[in-house]
Design an enzyme around this catalytic site. Sequence first.
Site, mmCIF file in Angstrom:
data_model
loop_
_atom_site.group_PDB
_atom_site.id
_atom_site.type_symbol
_atom_site.label_atom_id
_atom_site.label_comp_id
_atom_site.label_asym_id
_atom_site.label_seq_id
_atom_site.Cartn_x
_atom_site.Cartn_y
_atom_site.Cartn_z
ATOM 1 C CD GLU A 15 -3.102 2.938 7.335
ATOM 2 O OE1 GLU A 15 -1.593 2.468 6.664
ATOM 3 O OE2 GLU A 15 -3.537 1.085 7.263
ATOM 4 C CE1 TYR A 24 5.887 6.108 5.946
ATOM 5 C CE2 TYR A 24 6.976 7.612 7.065
ATOM 6 C CZ TYR A 24 7.296 6.259 6.070
ATOM 7 O OH TYR A 24 8.399 6.182 5.274
ATOM 8 N NE ARG A 71 0.772 -11.715 -6.082
ATOM 9 C CZ ARG A 71 0.634 -10.836 -4.814
ATOM 10 N NH1 ARG A 71 -0.151 -9.687 -4.648
ATOM 11 N NH2 ARG A 71 1.598 -10.403 -4.298
HETATM 12 C C1 MV4 Z 1 2.566 2.491 5.247
HETATM 13 C C2 MV4 Z 1 3.955 2.623 5.779
HETATM 14 C C3 MV4 Z 1 4.295 2.923 6.442
HETATM 15 N N1 MV4 Z 1 3.178 3.280 7.314
HETATM 16 N N2 MV4 Z 1 1.665 2.928 6.368
HETATM 17 C C4 MV4 Z 1 3.793 0.550 0.663
HETATM 18 C C5 MV4 Z 1 3.709 -0.300 -0.190
HETATM 19 C C6 MV4 Z 1 2.258 -0.736 0.957
HETATM 20 N N3 MV4 Z 1 1.641 -2.468 0.743
HETATM 21 C C7 MV4 Z 1 1.980 -0.242 1.910
HETATM 22 N N4 MV4 Z 1 3.127 0.799 1.936
HETATM 23 C C8 MV4 Z 1 3.115 1.348 3.517
HETATM 24 N N5 MV4 Z 1 2.573 1.761 3.807
HETATM 25 C C9 MV4 Z 1 2.032 3.241 6.904
HETATM 26 N N6 MV4 Z 1 0.905 3.597 7.906
HETATM 27 C C10 MV4 Z 1 4.875 2.150 4.798
HETATM 28 C C11 MV4 Z 1 5.238 1.734 3.656
HETATM 29 C C12 MV4 Z 1 6.586 1.367 2.804
HETATM 30 C C13 MV4 Z 1 6.560 0.240 2.714
HETATM 31 C C14 MV4 Z 1 6.183 -1.542 3.312
HETATM 32 C C15 MV4 Z 1 6.352 -2.435 3.222
HETATM 33 C C16 MV4 Z 1 7.795 -3.062 2.391
HETATM 34 C C17 MV4 Z 1 7.628 -2.350 1.550
HETATM 35 C C18 MV4 Z 1 7.893 -0.718 1.951
HETATM 36 C C19 MV4 Z 1 8.738 0.540 1.592
HETATM 37 C C20 MV4 Z 1 7.875 2.203 1.441
HETATM 38 C C21 MV4 Z 1 6.813 2.073 2.299
#
Ligand code: MV4
Length: 444
Positions: A200, A202, A292
């Site tokens: 994806e 970022y 959940r």
């Molecule tokens: C991401 C992102 C930025 N861009 N995807 C972290 C856990 C997983 N559920 C997906 N996550 C992330 N996906 C894209 N395309 C940043 C995160 C992320 C994050 C997301 C939610 C809450 C805290 C986070 C901490 C670091 C990275």
Amino acid sequence: MFKKILIANRGEIALRIIRTCKEMGIKTVAVYSTADKDSLPVRFADEAVCIGPAVSSKSYLSIANIIAAAEITNADAIHPGYGFLSENSKFSAICQKHGIKFIGALPEQIDAMGDKATAKATMIAAGVPCIPGSAGLLKDVQDAKDQAKKVVYPVIMKATAGGGGKGMRIVWKEEDIETAWDSCRQEAAAAFGNDGLYMEKYIEEPRHIEIQIAGDQYGNACHMSERDCSIQRRHQKLVEETPSPFMTDELRNRMGEAAIKATKAVNYEGVGTVEFLVDKNRDFYFMEMNTRIQVEHTITEEVIDFDLIKEQIKIAAGIKISGKNYFPHLHAIQCRINAEDPSNDFRPSPGKITSYHSPGGHGVRIDTHAYAGYTIPPNYDSMISKLIVVAQTREEAILKMKRALDEYIIEGVKTTIPFHQKLMNNPDFNAGNFTTAFMETFKY
Ligand code: MV4
């Protein structure tokens, strides 16, 4: 309605479920490991069955032991709480096979959401906004390079079997793709036994905002507004609040409708959460769906005056939901009180609670299994209490939280109370000015 529910969990959530069962006139069975024999769920349930030793794999994760406990006690339903077997499709299916109602998602719904690339494809087909990226899994490292060029750096590679933060690599430039591909694949194979990866764009410094949903057995679905879970550290949430200080009425309606589309796309039955990333322009993207009840369900309950565990039980019993959406009328904040030392990198601090006094008063709720003399076992997660406040406004909720934190006395173990006190005084937190990157720079 069910006559007897077995609670396949421990700690505060087991107690939380027992309380609602009692109010509904449903008998309860607690199951416990030897480490939890002196716990409050064991004392407050109508019956209790020991299901094995402290190690989770031989007790709270043992499907055979839990099914046996349900059979000998004649339980007609099992509530899995969160964690442990709550999103285990095999367990959901085995309950079904034994004629025991699993109070949670159906096996096919858990599987549809458990594989993240599949879940994303389902959401795109349903018209739920998703983060631009590869269509399905990456074929090889060359495919990863080609996709990244199209998506435009920075990109993120994610394990399709991942979620919650494991098996992800952020890649800023093409020369780093190969190393990221190899290490991410290895990590995914070791952690999940599945090395499938997708890619994806970022999103930098997003907010994590999730929508509580419910769906019934007849295709009705509704949303119950959002929770802001951006204050987290290493994918462990520390504070949750609703409404989100970043939310607008217009965005809530659009995210709520997207969450309902997600719910209907998988014929979802039960309560669940649709997680979104929200960028600085308030564009939002589907991230994951949790099938959940969540730790932070409490704050939603407080602002819409609604028992989500009761709703879960009613839906599982085949009762129809109204289909109307719920909007917050108050402001609620939850601080997770963990037995961890915030001045020592949040290192776990299990042991005996030598003295305990909990705050009270109007708008203060505590969900905990802790008491004076209770020994926190080292075998499970370190959350020992959830301190929830509800007030008319965010400002009042923060003031109430500070007051409640000051009243909270837990001695014998280190806790995250001092961290929360510091956070509640932080100007950026008070201004609602935070993203998931907040804890990277917050110095306790
Ligand atoms: C991401 C992102 C930025 N861009 N995807 C972290 C856990 C997983 N559920 C997906 N996550 C992330 N996906 C894209 N395309 C940043 C995160 C992320 C994050 C997301 C939610 C809450 C805290 C986070 C901490 C670091 C990275």
